[in-house]
Design an enzyme around this catalytic site. Structure first.
Site, PDB file in Angstrom:
ATOM      1  N   HIS A 130      39.887  36.114  37.876  1.00  0.00           N
ATOM      2  CA  HIS A 130      38.740  36.775  38.224  1.00  0.00           C
ATOM      3  C   HIS A 130      37.760  36.392  37.305  1.00  0.00           C
ATOM      4  CE1 HIS A 130      36.172  40.310  38.242  1.00  0.00           C
ATOM      5  NE2 HIS A 130      36.834  40.971  39.406  1.00  0.00           N
ATOM      6  N   ASP A 207      44.781  39.878  31.645  1.00  0.00           N
ATOM      7  CA  ASP A 207      44.101  40.819  32.456  1.00  0.00           C
ATOM      8  C   ASP A 207      45.002  41.515  33.159  1.00  0.00           C
ATOM      9  OD1 ASP A 207      42.715  41.745  34.284  1.00  0.00           O
ATOM     10  OD2 ASP A 207      41.529  39.855  35.034  1.00  0.00           O
ATOM     11  N   GLN A 210      44.546  44.699  37.715  1.00  0.00           N
ATOM     12  CA  GLN A 210      45.586  45.025  38.686  1.00  0.00           C
ATOM     13  C   GLN A 210      47.198  45.093  38.209  1.00  0.00           C
ATOM     14  OE1 GLN A 210      44.044  45.595  41.583  1.00  0.00           O
ATOM     15  NE2 GLN A 210      42.288  44.542  41.211  1.00  0.00           N
ATOM     16  N   LYS A 233      40.638  51.417  38.148  1.00  0.00           N
ATOM     17  CA  LYS A 233      41.631  50.842  39.137  1.00  0.00           C
ATOM     18  C   LYS A 233      42.890  51.544  39.183  1.00  0.00           C
ATOM     19  CE  LYS A 233      39.341  46.773  39.086  1.00  0.00           C
ATOM     20  NZ  LYS A 233      38.424  46.270  40.174  1.00  0.00           N
ATOM     21  N   CYS A 372      34.905  38.292  43.225  1.00  0.00           N
ATOM     22  CA  CYS A 372      34.744  37.790  41.831  1.00  0.00           C
ATOM     23  C   CYS A 372      35.671  36.576  41.586  1.00  0.00           C
ATOM     24  CB  CYS A 372      34.761  38.768  40.782  1.00  0.00           C
ATOM     25  SG  CYS A 372      33.372  39.992  41.036  1.00  0.00           S
TER      26      CYS A 372
END
Ligand code: PMP
Length: 422
Positions: A130, A207, A210, A233, A372
């Site tokens: 992302h 990251d 998610q 999220k 993104c």
């Protein structure tokens, strides 16, 4: 698939927890929410936690010695402890509140990166990233003369550990990698990547925007150095997220931003930094949002993580079968056994933006665009894709409705084309 110890509650019970789920977006048009990778819906417990702060004890934290401020501070710090337990942090001070994943990754780049990286050092990323886990490193690379290397994905969107290994060298200082792609749903082999990176003396920034929401991530078990994730999220409010960092690394880092609360002594000339985690939390933090994120984590903690994964797997098995039956639909990314609940598509005859608009007419909320992740779309030669993304409150019927609406959109465009050429 992992065996499930306790199944998810009945869908009707789950649904009752989410006021956003059962609504008509226009008279007679029921909502089918499949845009969870952008942001998830919020359960009552989160809404009430935020409301309780705003209505009952809307005070600043760590400041006034009065009852409301004490209550706010207690709730704010309790939320930090809840989050620390959820991701397996060894110490609560390793949890820094941020504005979200983007903010957390920038904090690592601006503090650890600026302090410890030298010209010619290398950062390994992947083609799945992302922009949040790309632009901060590009900015730093430009400033400091660093080299960015990219681990390539397979044509079906998987990341093989050898692809990461090929990019590693003795100059690698950071491997920054997503736990789960927000476009393809690909789950990355974190275990292997972390072992390889550590062998080279590099640190690993994950990251987890998610990954934390969809798969349990245990920083202790995996040996993650930094983990970034967002409240919104995972059933929490917007405007809040977390940077987990190993204490040793955080202790060695200077603050990235200055202001109140992050200092213990200040003179005209300089200041002494506060202890962890406050060193990295200048100014008034997102108090209501942090409390809400704590409530979200408590809400999610009631479920067996394996049941959540199994449910999304079942949804993806179903969705793939449905889409494979629709001519002209190409699913991007791997088969359901290599991914979480994200279904991105390229549809031959309908532009993703047109598709999203037509689907919205039938109440089906998806996302169209590049999500993104422009380099990832370039990898597939696409300008955009259409993404339907699930969470545990979605059902196979939601995907039935998606498939039906996609068929309608394809038919509409076919009719328009034949009318034009006729
Ligand atoms: N990384 C991934 C994989 C994401 O899906 C997102 C949100 N789409 C982000 C980073 C950025 O998160 P936020 O906007 O909450 O900072």
């Amino acid at each position: 698939m992992a065996t499930v110890d306790s199944p998810l509650p009945r869908h009707d019970d789950l649904k009752a927890d989410f006021p956003g789920l059962h609504q008509e977006i226009r008279p007679g048009v029921r909502l089918t929410y499949l845009d969870n990778a952008a942001t998830t819906l919020k359960p009552w417990s989160v809404i009430r936690a935020v409301q309780a702060y705003d209505s009952e004890y809307p005070a600043n934290v760590h400041r006034g010695i009065h009852a409301l401020s004490e209550r706010a501070t207690e709730a704010y710090e309790a939320a930090r402890e809840t989050v620390a337990r959820f991701v397996g942090a060894a110490e609560v001070e390793e949890i820094i509140w941020t504005r979200g994943t983007t903010d957390a990754i920038n904090l690592v780049a601006q503090s650890w990166g600026r302090t410890f990286l030298r010209e010619g050092d290398e950062i390994v990323l992947t083609d799945l990233e992302h922009h949040s886990n790309l632009i901060p490193w590009q900015m730093l690379a430009k400033e400091k003369g660093l080299i960015l290397r990219f681990a390539e994905i397979t044509d079906d969107g998987r990341l093989e550990d050898e692809a990461v290994e090929r990019q590693l060298s003795d100059r690698t200082r950071i491997v920054a990698i997503t736990a789960m792609s927000n476009v393809l749903g690909t789950v990355t082999p974190l275990d292997e990547v972390i072992a390889m990176a550590h062998d080279r003396g590099a640190i690993v920034v994950v990251d987890g925007a998610q990954g934390v929401a969809h798969h349990a991530i245990d920083v202790g078990k995996l040996g993650i150095d930094f983990l970034a994730f967002s409240g919104h999220k995972m059933c929490g409010p917007t405007g809040v997220g977390v940077l987990y960092g190993r204490r040793e690394l955080l202790e060695a880092m200077p603050p990235a931003w200055g202001g109140g609360s992050m200092v213990t002594r200040v003179t005209r000339e300089g200041a002494e930094w506060n202890d962890l985690p406050y060193k990295f939390e200048p100014g008034t933090p997102p108090i209501a949002q942090a409390i809400g994120m704590g409530a979200a984590v408590e809400y999610l903690s009631q479920f067996d993580a394996k049941a959540l994964i199994a449910h999304e797997r079942q949804l993806m098995d179903h969705a793939h079968r449905l889409m494979e039956d629709i001519p002209g639909v190409r699913i991007l990314g791997p088969s359901p056994d290599h991914k979480g609940g994200i279904l991105s598509m390229d549809i031959e005859s309908v532009h993703p933006h047109d598709l999203a608009q037509l689907l919205d007419r039938e109440g089906v909320a998806i996302r169209a665009g590049q999500h993104c992740a422009m380099p990832l779309h370039q990898r597939y030669g696409l300008m955009a894709s259409a993404r339907a993304s699930a969470y545990f409150y979605n059902t196979t019927e939601d995907f039935d409705r998606l498939a039906e609406a996609i068929r309608h959109a394809i038919e509409l465009f076919r009719d328009r084309r034949s009318r034009r050429s006729g």
